[in-house]
Design a protein around this motif. Structure first.
Motif, PDB file in Angstrom:
ATOM      1  N   ARG A   1      -3.187   0.833  -9.222  1.00  0.00           N
ATOM      2  CA  ARG A   1      -4.245  -0.349  -8.833  1.00  0.00           C
ATOM      3  C   ARG A   1      -3.524  -1.309 -10.122  1.00  0.00           C
ATOM      4  O   ARG A   1      -4.144  -2.718  -9.924  1.00  0.00           O
TER       5      ARG A   1
ATOM      6  N   GLU B   1      -4.082   6.110  -8.165  1.00  0.00           N
ATOM      7  CA  GLU B   1      -4.981   5.280  -8.392  1.00  0.00           C
ATOM      8  C   GLU B   1      -4.832   4.668  -9.243  1.00  0.00           C
ATOM      9  O   GLU B   1      -4.810   2.853  -9.504  1.00  0.00           O
TER      10      GLU B   1
ATOM     11  N   SER C   1       1.155  -1.127  -0.351  1.00  0.00           N
ATOM     12  CA  SER C   1      -0.136   0.233  -0.025  1.00  0.00           C
ATOM     13  C   SER C   1       1.360   1.714   0.190  1.00  0.00           C
ATOM     14  O   SER C   1       2.296   0.610   0.645  1.00  0.00           O
TER      15      SER C   1
ATOM     16  N   HIS D   1      -2.465  -0.864  -3.415  1.00  0.00           N
ATOM     17  CA  HIS D   1      -3.532   0.051  -3.172  1.00  0.00           C
ATOM     18  C   HIS D   1      -2.895   1.846  -2.861  1.00  0.00           C
ATOM     19  O   HIS D   1      -1.553   1.626  -1.976  1.00  0.00           O
TER      20      HIS D   1
ATOM     21  N   THR E   1     -10.846   2.855  -4.486  1.00  0.00           N
ATOM     22  CA  THR E   1     -11.215   2.560  -5.619  1.00  0.00           C
ATOM     23  C   THR E   1     -11.867   3.268  -6.499  1.00  0.00           C
ATOM     24  O   THR E   1     -12.742   3.697  -6.232  1.00  0.00           O
TER      25      THR E   1
END
Lengths: 334, 334
Positions: free
Chosen positions: A86, A82, A61, A91, B95
């Motif tokens: 991803r 993001e 993360s 994350h 997300t």
DNA sequence: CATTAAGATTTAACCGTTCACACTATAATA
DNA sequence: TATTATAGTGTGAACGGTTAAATCTTAATG
């Protein structure tokens, strides 16, 4: 939820072997691999990411600290982060600092406490020394800030060039009497934009008279107020360059209220290419700040340095982004 | 980094006792507590949140899925979530789903894989059944969506009332010939807003003629196009109510290009109170959608149900938020 | 004083992985 | 043939906590 233990049992192999096929980091015979994969499939096994983190000392993360969650710039930056993250199955943990030193520090502590593998920071209020200290503790990349000691991990916009581009565009359209509404002069980006502005003027042998410079605070309202100052100051002006789009919006509003028809009577150019820039009337000509790209690049640095990705699609590292002119309808040629 | 083991050794107590003073969930004598706290202080001990998660089966993180990271609405919602969550020392994993079913599903999987304690979802594309399924796996609250089976965990805006408020305002200002630019009619919020609109008209004994209804897609450009349709349709209109602010912006742009002076010749009202609404000219009168509040409330539900918070400052749960009229300058009285 | 209950603390199993190391079997080399 | 390298696999100790159950103290009760 099935665990690695059950998988190993069903496949008739050891825990280590299961772990190996998961992580793909050691030789496993095709036969064994197949057995394990089938067992996983059958059990609907999903590795427990927490246990993985504890054992591997890696949380997958990255902590992100922005000033605000709303606002066009941050949204785009985060979008870039993001999306890229991803893809790599990592994350993002988000915090906000509200441009307040204490809050920024506490947010950084929070992220470190959460064992993030790396940090991406967009901060105004914390000192360079503090940031250097943080980056010794945890891999850190800074967006919109330059700290010499860790310049490889700083990503910013070439604000000076952006200011230059804006002014040059105005000049090319025939404007010579250009007022400037700046952001706070202690902010480097604000300052740099203005330096670029002057540079472009200089190329046209104009040296900017102080009476053409007005300082705002990057908020819409200050653009509004500055316009009135400009209008009442008695100077001649056919265009206004603004330190950002918000102030441009305020200036447009004030100009219109003062009876100017835009862009016929007055040209205005902004900076940032904020979300709403195209919603203004006339649509605002401005300078794009590559927010998305910067977020993406910050992530790429981390993917490369921390997670050792060697993917081809991670382009060459760029620390300084080049702004671009976005022509719309708020600048008239004369 | 110091571990709980070192603390226990320094304090001369067992691991369990240290854990107890940290979690404050069992009796510990004051004397012991003091010893432990001092040891922690001395070592600069910070609990390892990953280890805590593994042992306690709780990650203290909530997964959030939004359509996009940029855009005013999501930013505000997230702001509400993050602010409230961090007060409780929890964190947010973000997300995006891009309003695409596959991406939304994959994002949900991702969050579940990350062992989030709960989910906050803002989704359009996934089916009700799927959401019901998800909420059986993990505590889930839905924003901007109503699914009867899990209505206690749904938070939404009273769109109908919002549409009503907007129309009523126009009516009160003397408008009777009101065109309506709607969002896509298959979206419930879009539909509800329009129902509210009609309701207000009905109270004034006006029943809306189909020729006053124009369907857009919530994007600016469709507002622009719809205005031209309206203008060319030959109907009389003194005002336009729009399904959201983006379309209102487009309509304003088109109206101005067609020679209308705003708001003198034409009143326009939007919906959402988007960030940029006050940047438009004239500043857009609109309906506030309580985005921040909804994010906050979603979080409160989770804090209460999942984390068993009993804090007084968690107000009563509200599932349906009441929109508010935000008067600015785009509506004229006639 | 013996008994019991409540309070405080410790013990040890457990959470679900990773990974260094040991081991075995097979192939290559001397 | 003995030796060595290598591929493939298993063993078991971490990782840093939580928590149920067991044990030890202390105080109250009859």
């Amino acid at each position: 939820m099935a665990t690695i233990y059950e998988v190993s049992k069903l496949a008739g192999v050891s825990l280590a072997t299961v772990s190996r096929v998961m992580n793909n980091n050691a030789k496993v015979s095709d036969k064994t691999r197949t057995k394990v994969l089938e067992a996983m499939e059958q059990l609907g096994y999903r590795p427990n990411s927490i246990a993985q983190s504890l054992a591997s000392n890696r949380t997958n993360s990255v902590g992100v600290l922005v000033s605000e969650l709303h606002g066009g710039f941050f949204g785009l930056v985060m979008n870039g982060i993001e999306t890229e993250l991803r893809l790599a199955d990592k994350h993002i943990i988000i915090t906000t600092g509200h441009s307040d030193e204490a809050q920024e520090k506490s947010a950084i502590d929070f992220l470190i406490g959460r064992k993030c593998d790396a940090l991406i920071l967009l901060v105004d209020s914390v000192s360079d020394e503090y940031l250097i200290q943080v980056s010794k503790t945890i891999p850190t990349v800074l967006i919109n800030r330059k700290v010499d000691e860790i310049s490889d991990n700083c990503i910013s916009l070439d604000n000076q060039y952006g200011g230059y581009l804006a002014a040059k565009h105005l000049l090319e359209q025939g404007h010579r009497d250009i007022a400037y509404i700046a952001g706070p002069d202690w902010k480097v980006d604000s300052y740099d934009r203005f330096v670029g502005h002057k540079k472009a003027l200089a190329e046209y042998n104009i040296d900017l008279n102080d009476s053409y410079y007005f300082e705002g605070d990057f908020n819409e309202n200050s653009g509004y107020k500055c316009f009135h100052k400009i209008n009442n100051s008695g100077i001649n002006f056919t265009a206004i360059a603004c330190g950002n789009d918000e102030m441009a919006s305020g200036a447009m509003k004030a100009a219109r209220e003062s009876g100017y028809i835009l862009p016929k009577d007055l040209s205005i150019i902004g900076f940032d290419n904020n979300m709403f820039a195209s919603y203004l009337y006339p649509e605002l000509t401005t300078i794009d700040n590559s927010a998305y790209q910067m977020g993406k690049m910050a992530t790429d640095i981390i993917l490369k340095d921390v997670y050792k990705h060697k993917d081809l699609n991670i382009a060459k590292i760029v620390n300084i982004f080049e702004p671009k002119l976005v022509k719309r309808n708020s600048v008239n040629s004369i």
